[in-house]
Design an enzyme around this catalytic site. Structure first.
Site, mmCIF file in Angstrom:
data_model
loop_
_atom_site.group_PDB
_atom_site.id
_atom_site.type_symbol
_atom_site.label_atom_id
_atom_site.label_comp_id
_atom_site.label_asym_id
_atom_site.label_seq_id
_atom_site.Cartn_x
_atom_site.Cartn_y
_atom_site.Cartn_z
ATOM 1 N N ASP A 114 0.825 -1.210 0.000
ATOM 2 C CA ASP A 114 0.000 0.000 0.000
ATOM 3 C C ASP A 114 0.860 1.261 0.000
ATOM 4 O OD1 ASP A 114 0.902 -0.152 2.603
ATOM 5 O OD2 ASP A 114 -1.075 -0.161 3.542
ATOM 6 N N SER A 115 2.171 1.088 0.011
ATOM 7 C CA SER A 115 3.095 2.205 -0.226
ATOM 8 C C SER A 115 2.842 2.857 -1.565
ATOM 9 C CB SER A 115 4.546 1.724 -0.147
ATOM 10 O OG SER A 115 4.751 0.586 -0.975
ATOM 11 N N ASP A 118 -0.975 -6.245 -0.168
ATOM 12 C CA ASP A 118 -1.376 -5.635 1.096
ATOM 13 C C ASP A 118 -2.890 -5.468 1.169
ATOM 14 O OD1 ASP A 118 1.063 -5.344 2.308
ATOM 15 O OD2 ASP A 118 1.222 -3.185 1.988
ATOM 16 N N LYS A 120 -1.124 -9.499 2.910
ATOM 17 C CA LYS A 120 -0.356 -9.043 4.065
ATOM 18 C C LYS A 120 -1.209 -8.070 4.848
ATOM 19 C CE LYS A 120 3.158 -6.045 3.796
ATOM 20 N NZ LYS A 120 2.707 -4.942 4.724
ATOM 21 N N GLU A 167 -1.245 -5.628 8.692
ATOM 22 C CA GLU A 167 -0.471 -5.064 9.783
ATOM 23 C C GLU A 167 -1.153 -5.330 11.119
ATOM 24 O OE1 GLU A 167 0.229 -0.924 9.099
ATOM 25 O OE2 GLU A 167 1.023 -1.230 7.070
ATOM 26 N N GLU A 187 9.353 -4.143 10.485
ATOM 27 C CA GLU A 187 9.717 -2.831 9.938
ATOM 28 C C GLU A 187 10.144 -1.852 11.017
ATOM 29 O OE1 GLU A 187 8.022 0.863 7.170
ATOM 30 O OE2 GLU A 187 6.839 -0.974 7.363
#
Length: 282
Positions: free
Chosen positions: A49-50, A88, A118, A120, A187
């Site tokens: 999602d960057s 993501d 993925k 978080e 991270e």
């Protein structure tokens, strides 16, 4: 996707066996052309999602939508044949409940053809990870500096600077692993904490700004190539400076157009002149 194409790809099962073995190589990709260039050299293509920051110009990942991730994820799958493609789940697409997470993860898998998602989070997301895995959705976890939580974390700062914070992140890593994640992104944490997490969990850890002692590394490709210049995190090594090259190419093109040097004769289509009858051989 054909069975032959699937057979060529690195799988989540293969990745999970790489704990303590050859380091896992991972880069982000958001388009089919970039995926095609990176694919022969990496084990994992992460559709992060960057993309919200490096492609869309947002100042965080929070505005990224599920539809964005699906569109870019499908493009990366189409552009690759070897790497394991992981997508993501964006902010607010999975935090509400395990059921919401499953609906959206199922869409991602079905509409992109990727291998895994993925997400978080730590202890609070363990139930959701277990729910997804039990229903056939492979999950990569992500602990430490979690960009989707930037507002509650107080910005993009390294984490694990004190014992309390380190213990909390280590507990997150253990909880996500116990819930069934096949790998874990770590991270932006202090190096000793990354080493402790890698030693404590049974799945591969993939570092981004963590430690060389992790089981793999990931970078944002636009950072690696020097295409994203808004800021450079401490953990980024630029392997190329393509940004200035793009600027130079655009400036040179503009000058050629303004001075009518482009297009040249070799760049235009011309009607071939027919030979008049008077010039034909007798």
């Amino acid at each position: 996707m054909s069975a032959t194409a699937l057979a060529k790809r690195t799988t989540t099962t293969t990745l999970s066996t790489r704990k303590g073995g050859d380091p896992i190589v991972c880069l982000t990709a958001y388009s089919a052309p970039i995926a095609k260039l990176l694919d022969p050299h990496v084990d994992v293509l992460l559709v992060g999602d960057s993309l919200g920051m490096v492609l869309y110009g947002f100042d965080s990942t929070l505005p990224v939508t599920l539809d964005m991730m699906i569109a870019h994820g499908a493009a990366v799958v189409r552009g690759s044949t070897h790497a394991c493609v992981i997508v993501d789940l964006p902010f607010a697409s999975y935090q509400e409940s395990p059921q919401q997470a499953f609906r959206n993860a199922a869409r991602v898998l079905a509409e992109t053809g990727c291998a895994a998602v993925k997400l978080e989070g730590g202890v609070e997301m363990a139930e959701t990870v277990a729910y997804l895995v039990a229903r056939g959705v492979p999950v990569m976890g992500h602990v430490g500096l979690t960009p989707q939580s930037v507002n509650t974390l107080g910005g993009f700062r390294a984490r694990g600077r004190n014992a309390e914070e380190s213990e909390s992140i280590l507990a997150d890593a253990k909880a996500i692993t116990a819930a069934g994640a096949f790998a874990l992104v770590v991270e932006g944490v202090m190096e000793p904490l990354a080493e402790a997490i890698t030693a404590a969990v049974t799945v591969p850890t993939i570092s981004i700004g963590a430690s060389v002692a992790c089981d793999g590394q990931v970078l944002v490709t636009d950072d690696l190539l020097g295409l994203f210049a808004d800021f450079t995190p401490k953990f980024v090594r630029r392997y190329a400076e393509l940004g200035p090259m793009v600027t130079h190419a655009a400036a040179t093109y503009a000058e050629d157009v303004r001075h009518r040097r482009f297009p040249g004769p070799e760049h235009v289509f011309r009607v071939k002149r027919k030979t008049p009858p008077s010039e034909m051989a007798p």
